[in-house]
Design a protein around this motif. Structure first.
Motif, PDB file in Angstrom:
ATOM      1  N   GLU A  71      28.416  21.242  22.015  1.00  0.00           N
ATOM      2  CA  GLU A  71      27.768  22.334  21.281  1.00  0.00           C
ATOM      3  C   GLU A  71      26.337  22.613  21.714  1.00  0.00           C
ATOM      4  O   GLU A  71      25.838  23.725  21.519  1.00  0.00           O
ATOM      5  CB  GLU A  71      27.800  22.034  19.779  1.00  0.00           C
ATOM      6  N   ASP A  86      20.617  27.747  21.648  1.00  0.00           N
ATOM      7  CA  ASP A  86      20.526  27.899  20.194  1.00  0.00           C
ATOM      8  C   ASP A  86      19.923  26.613  19.620  1.00  0.00           C
ATOM      9  O   ASP A  86      20.601  25.591  19.533  1.00  0.00           O
ATOM     10  CB  ASP A  86      21.910  28.155  19.593  1.00  0.00           C
ATOM     11  N   GLU A  87      18.652  26.678  19.232  1.00  0.00           N
ATOM     12  CA  GLU A  87      17.981  25.484  18.723  1.00  0.00           C
ATOM     13  C   GLU A  87      18.572  25.006  17.409  1.00  0.00           C
ATOM     14  O   GLU A  87      18.489  23.822  17.067  1.00  0.00           O
ATOM     15  CB  GLU A  87      16.479  25.764  18.562  1.00  0.00           C
ATOM     16  N   ARG A  88      19.197  25.915  16.667  1.00  0.00           N
ATOM     17  CA  ARG A  88      19.814  25.522  15.402  1.00  0.00           C
ATOM     18  C   ARG A  88      20.971  24.562  15.638  1.00  0.00           C
ATOM     19  O   ARG A  88      21.217  23.666  14.826  1.00  0.00           O
ATOM     20  CB  ARG A  88      20.315  26.757  14.649  1.00  0.00           C
ATOM     21  N   LYS A  89      21.689  24.723  16.746  1.00  0.00           N
ATOM     22  CA  LYS A  89      22.795  23.814  17.067  1.00  0.00           C
ATOM     23  C   LYS A  89      22.281  22.390  17.252  1.00  0.00           C
ATOM     24  O   LYS A  89      22.885  21.425  16.767  1.00  0.00           O
ATOM     25  CB  LYS A  89      23.500  24.278  18.345  1.00  0.00           C
ATOM     26  N   ALA A  91      19.581  21.122  15.992  1.00  0.00           N
ATOM     27  CA  ALA A  91      19.124  20.615  14.698  1.00  0.00           C
ATOM     28  C   ALA A  91      20.292  20.113  13.860  1.00  0.00           C
ATOM     29  O   ALA A  91      20.211  19.057  13.226  1.00  0.00           O
ATOM     30  CB  ALA A  91      18.367  21.708  13.955  1.00  0.00           C
ATOM     31  N   VAL A  92      21.390  20.857  13.866  1.00  0.00           N
ATOM     32  CA  VAL A  92      22.576  20.465  13.092  1.00  0.00           C
ATOM     33  C   VAL A  92      23.158  19.163  13.635  1.00  0.00           C
ATOM     34  O   VAL A  92      23.519  18.256  12.883  1.00  0.00           O
ATOM     35  CB  VAL A  92      23.637  21.586  13.124  1.00  0.00           C
ATOM     36  N   CYS A  94      21.601  16.827  15.436  1.00  0.00           N
ATOM     37  CA  CYS A  94      20.669  15.721  15.205  1.00  0.00           C
ATOM     38  C   CYS A  94      20.710  15.244  13.760  1.00  0.00           C
ATOM     39  O   CYS A  94      20.466  14.057  13.483  1.00  0.00           O
ATOM     40  CB  CYS A  94      19.247  16.152  15.565  1.00  0.00           C
ATOM     41  N   ASN A  95      21.014  16.138  12.841  1.00  0.00           N
ATOM     42  CA  ASN A  95      21.066  15.766  11.429  1.00  0.00           C
ATOM     43  C   ASN A  95      22.171  14.750  11.144  1.00  0.00           C
ATOM     44  O   ASN A  95      22.086  13.987  10.175  1.00  0.00           O
ATOM     45  CB  ASN A  95      21.288  17.012  10.568  1.00  0.00           C
ATOM     46  N   PRO A 101      15.029  16.703  15.907  1.00  0.00           N
ATOM     47  CA  PRO A 101      15.422  17.415  17.131  1.00  0.00           C
ATOM     48  C   PRO A 101      14.262  17.659  18.083  1.00  0.00           C
ATOM     49  O   PRO A 101      14.454  17.770  19.293  1.00  0.00           O
ATOM     50  CB  PRO A 101      16.002  18.737  16.598  1.00  0.00           C
ATOM     51  N   ASN A 102      13.044  17.702  17.547  1.00  0.00           N
ATOM     52  CA  ASN A 102      11.875  17.916  18.408  1.00  0.00           C
ATOM     53  C   ASN A 102      11.608  16.712  19.299  1.00  0.00           C
ATOM     54  O   ASN A 102      10.936  16.829  20.327  1.00  0.00           O
ATOM     55  CB  ASN A 102      10.649  18.222  17.551  1.00  0.00           C
ATOM     56  N   LYS A 105      14.651  17.105  22.103  1.00  0.00           N
ATOM     57  CA  LYS A 105      14.630  18.282  22.973  1.00  0.00           C
ATOM     58  C   LYS A 105      14.001  18.019  24.335  1.00  0.00           C
ATOM     59  O   LYS A 105      14.585  18.384  25.369  1.00  0.00           O
ATOM     60  CB  LYS A 105      13.932  19.437  22.248  1.00  0.00           C
TER      61      LYS A 105
END
Length: 238
Positions: A71, A86-89, A91-92, A94-95, A101-102, A105
């Protein structure tokens, strides 16, 4: 747990479908029941005293690896450098394992960094770094499980003591034959066949000869002898 980790079916992940088959079969050729196999795996972990919390950490890490590889995608900016599609991917994903996520990255987007120069990754390099990171995580899980099993089955007494009885298990039957056999598989099969030959020679042939020398009657034991096959590989210029 599938819902908690946001997992879909195996068909939805490219890394699980590259072999063009989703049907797992046992050594007898029968199709395996994944749910039943997973339940047996959990019972085995319970037996080895791997706690529920530790098991959940293993599942979460595996889910992270699966979703990260499939993903977390990259695109190319105007300077031909990689950036997250897509940075949101990220973040999800990594959660799942509760990491920032920073912090992750730059592991993918920075190829190298010194006090003077920071070199950004290309899209191809970022993908390779992502895959290598996930592979290292998987190896870490595997090694941890092996170490834990060894710890749990290690006897409390010294097995080298003359008063300690133990059972040793040696697996020598690892020969595999695929539709396409690589050089790596040839080396694996050669090693297994050499081990099997050594075992057969000492357990059957040598012991039988020793019994015969002492006048002990020994029945003829017919066993597969791969000596000539091994000689073909061992001889010079083979």
């Amino acid at each position: 747990e599938r819902a908690e980790f946001g997992l879909k079916t195996a068909r939805d992940y490219h890394s699980l479908t590259m072999g063009n088959t989703l049907t797992r079969r046992g050594v007898d050729g029968r199709e395996l029941d994944d749910a039943r196999e997973f339940a047996e795996l959990r019972r085995a972990m319970d037996t080895l005293r791997i706690s529920a919390e530790e098991q959940k950490t293993i599942w979460a890490t595996l889910a992270f690896i699966l979703r990260c590889i499939n993903e977390v995608k990259f695109t190319t900016d105007n300077n031909d450098k990689a950036q997250l599609a897509d940075e949101r991917k990220l973040a999800v994903v990594c959660n799942i394992v509760k990491i920032d996520p920073n912090l992750l990255k730059p592991v993918f987007l920075i190829r190298s960094r010194t006090k003077i120069l920071t070199t950004q990754s290309t899209k191809t390099e970022a993908e390779a770094l992502r895959d290598s990171f996930c592979k290292a995580l998987y190896i870490g899980i595997f090694n941890w499980i092996v170490a834990r099993i060894n710890k749990e089955i290690t006897p409390e007494t010294d097995i080298r003591s003359e008063n300690t009885a133990y059972i040793g298990v040696l697996d020598i039957f690892g020969f595999e034959n695929f539709k396409l056999n690589s050089f790596e598989q040839l080396c694996i099969n050669y090693a297994n066949e050499s081990l099997a030959n050594h075992y057969n020679r000492f357990v059957f042939a040598n012991d039988a000869a020793e019994c015969a020398a002492e006048g002990i009657p020994v029945p003829d034991i017919d066993f597969p002898d791969n000596t000539e096959c091994l000689k073909m590989f061992d001889q010079r210029g083979a």
